[in-house]
Design a protein around this motif. Sequence first.
Motif, PDB file in Angstrom:
ATOM      1  N   PHE A 128       0.835  -1.203   0.000  1.00 28.01           N
ATOM      2  CA  PHE A 128       0.000   0.000   0.000  1.00 28.01           C
ATOM      3  C   PHE A 128       0.874   1.258   0.000  1.00 28.01           C
ATOM      4  O   PHE A 128       0.659   2.186  -0.792  1.00 28.01           O
ATOM      5  N   LEU A 129       1.860   1.294   0.879  1.00 28.46           N
ATOM      6  CA  LEU A 129       2.705   2.479   1.003  1.00 28.46           C
ATOM      7  C   LEU A 129       3.595   2.677  -0.224  1.00 28.46           C
ATOM      8  O   LEU A 129       3.861   3.810  -0.620  1.00 28.46           O
ATOM      9  N   ARG A 130       4.038   1.597  -0.842  1.00 26.62           N
ATOM     10  CA  ARG A 130       4.821   1.736  -2.084  1.00 26.62           C
ATOM     11  C   ARG A 130       4.006   2.425  -3.166  1.00 26.62           C
ATOM     12  O   ARG A 130       4.521   3.245  -3.915  1.00 26.62           O
ATOM     13  N   ARG A 131       2.739   2.043  -3.261  1.00 27.07           N
ATOM     14  CA  ARG A 131       1.873   2.694  -4.257  1.00 27.07           C
ATOM     15  C   ARG A 131       1.669   4.174  -3.933  1.00 27.07           C
ATOM     16  O   ARG A 131       1.556   5.004  -4.817  1.00 27.07           O
ATOM     17  N   ASP A 190      12.195   2.407  -0.412  1.00 28.56           N
ATOM     18  CA  ASP A 190      12.872   2.689   0.852  1.00 28.56           C
ATOM     19  C   ASP A 190      11.999   3.516   1.782  1.00 28.56           C
ATOM     20  O   ASP A 190      11.912   3.239   2.980  1.00 28.56           O
ATOM     21  N   MET A 191      11.351   4.535   1.237  1.00 31.14           N
ATOM     22  CA  MET A 191      10.461   5.363   2.053  1.00 31.14           C
ATOM     23  C   MET A 191       9.276   4.533   2.537  1.00 31.14           C
ATOM     24  O   MET A 191       8.842   4.663   3.683  1.00 31.14           O
ATOM     25  N   ALA A 240       9.245   1.350   3.176  1.00 29.37           N
ATOM     26  CA  ALA A 240       9.731   0.498   4.270  1.00 29.37           C
ATOM     27  C   ALA A 240       9.848   1.311   5.562  1.00 29.37           C
ATOM     28  O   ALA A 240       9.476   0.829   6.645  1.00 29.37           O
ATOM     29  N   ASP A 241      10.360   2.530   5.463  1.00 33.24           N
ATOM     30  CA  ASP A 241      10.455   3.393   6.648  1.00 33.24           C
ATOM     31  C   ASP A 241       9.070   3.702   7.223  1.00 33.24           C
ATOM     32  O   ASP A 241       8.871   3.692   8.438  1.00 33.24           O
ATOM     33  N   LEU A 242       8.119   3.977   6.335  1.00 32.36           N
ATOM     34  CA  LEU A 242       6.771   4.312   6.796  1.00 32.36           C
ATOM     35  C   LEU A 242       6.077   3.106   7.437  1.00 32.36           C
ATOM     36  O   LEU A 242       5.299   3.266   8.378  1.00 32.36           O
ATOM     37  N   VAL A 243       6.364   1.905   6.938  1.00 31.59           N
ATOM     38  CA  VAL A 243       5.808   0.696   7.564  1.00 31.59           C
ATOM     39  C   VAL A 243       6.322   0.598   8.999  1.00 31.59           C
ATOM     40  O   VAL A 243       5.558   0.357   9.939  1.00 31.59           O
ATOM     41  N   ASP A 252       1.719  13.167   6.165  1.00 28.09           N
ATOM     42  CA  ASP A 252       2.819  13.895   6.813  1.00 28.09           C
ATOM     43  C   ASP A 252       4.060  13.913   5.929  1.00 28.09           C
ATOM     44  O   ASP A 252       4.754  14.924   5.843  1.00 28.09           O
ATOM     45  N   HIS A 253       4.349  12.792   5.299  1.00 24.46           N
ATOM     46  CA  HIS A 253       5.516  12.697   4.405  1.00 24.46           C
ATOM     47  C   HIS A 253       5.418  13.734   3.290  1.00 24.46           C
ATOM     48  O   HIS A 253       6.383  14.452   3.015  1.00 24.46           O
ATOM     49  N   PHE A 254       4.260  13.806   2.638  1.00 31.98           N
ATOM     50  CA  PHE A 254       4.115  14.753   1.538  1.00 31.98           C
ATOM     51  C   PHE A 254       4.110  16.200   2.024  1.00 31.98           C
ATOM     52  O   PHE A 254       4.592  17.097   1.325  1.00 31.98           O
ATOM     53  N   ARG A 255       3.613  16.434   3.205  1.00 38.38           N
ATOM     54  CA  ARG A 255       3.691  17.789   3.774  1.00 38.38           C
ATOM     55  C   ARG A 255       5.145  18.186   3.985  1.00 38.38           C
ATOM     56  O   ARG A 255       5.545  19.303   3.677  1.00 38.38           O
ATOM     57  N   ARG A 256       5.934  17.256   4.536  1.00 39.90           N
ATOM     58  CA  ARG A 256       7.367  17.544   4.739  1.00 39.90           C
ATOM     59  C   ARG A 256       8.068  17.780   3.410  1.00 39.90           C
ATOM     60  O   ARG A 256       8.938  18.639   3.298  1.00 39.90           O
TER      61      ARG A 256
END
Length: 172
Positions: free
Chosen positions: A22-25, A31-32, A34-37, A71-75
């Motif tokens: 889900f997060l890869r999509r 890598d990001m 995996a970090d978010l998981v 949050d990632h996209f805001r950063r």
Amino acid sequence: MPMADCRFEDVFKEHHKELEQFLRRQVNDPDMAADLVQDTFIRFKPLYEKPPGIQKVRAYLFRIARNLVIDHFRREQIRCTDSVPEDILDEIPTEVAGPEVRAASQQRLENIRAAVDQLPPRCRDVFIMSRVQGMTLAEIGLALNISPKTVFSHFTKALQLLKSQLDEGSGL
């Protein structure tokens, strides 16, 4: 599997791969993702292990993951200012708080944290899910397996108790 029979490690094994896909999509970066998981499970573990626990584990995990993507996209948007020439940034007025203001702000933050810690467990969970994790009352109801009306009740009680505790602490 009923939550009482499920260890955290089992929940991790069961949902890790699906969350990562889900997060890869979402972020298009393995890598990001995996970090978010990992961040998702770090945020999830203390809530999972605290009674009465989370009833809809998968939904709750995906909500945390979705919030982390936001949050990632805001950063990332904030980082875009790095491409702005320094002379333009220098022209933007900044107000830096003095040590007294910073100390007062820090004390106020500590008072708020202490007040939140003193809330009844269900009120505290609802408050944190709403204000810290950005969940709606309906989403909290699903995660805690209670009606949105009950969530609203807990949230209202939490706000009243926090206001009362903070008013007492500040002498208002």
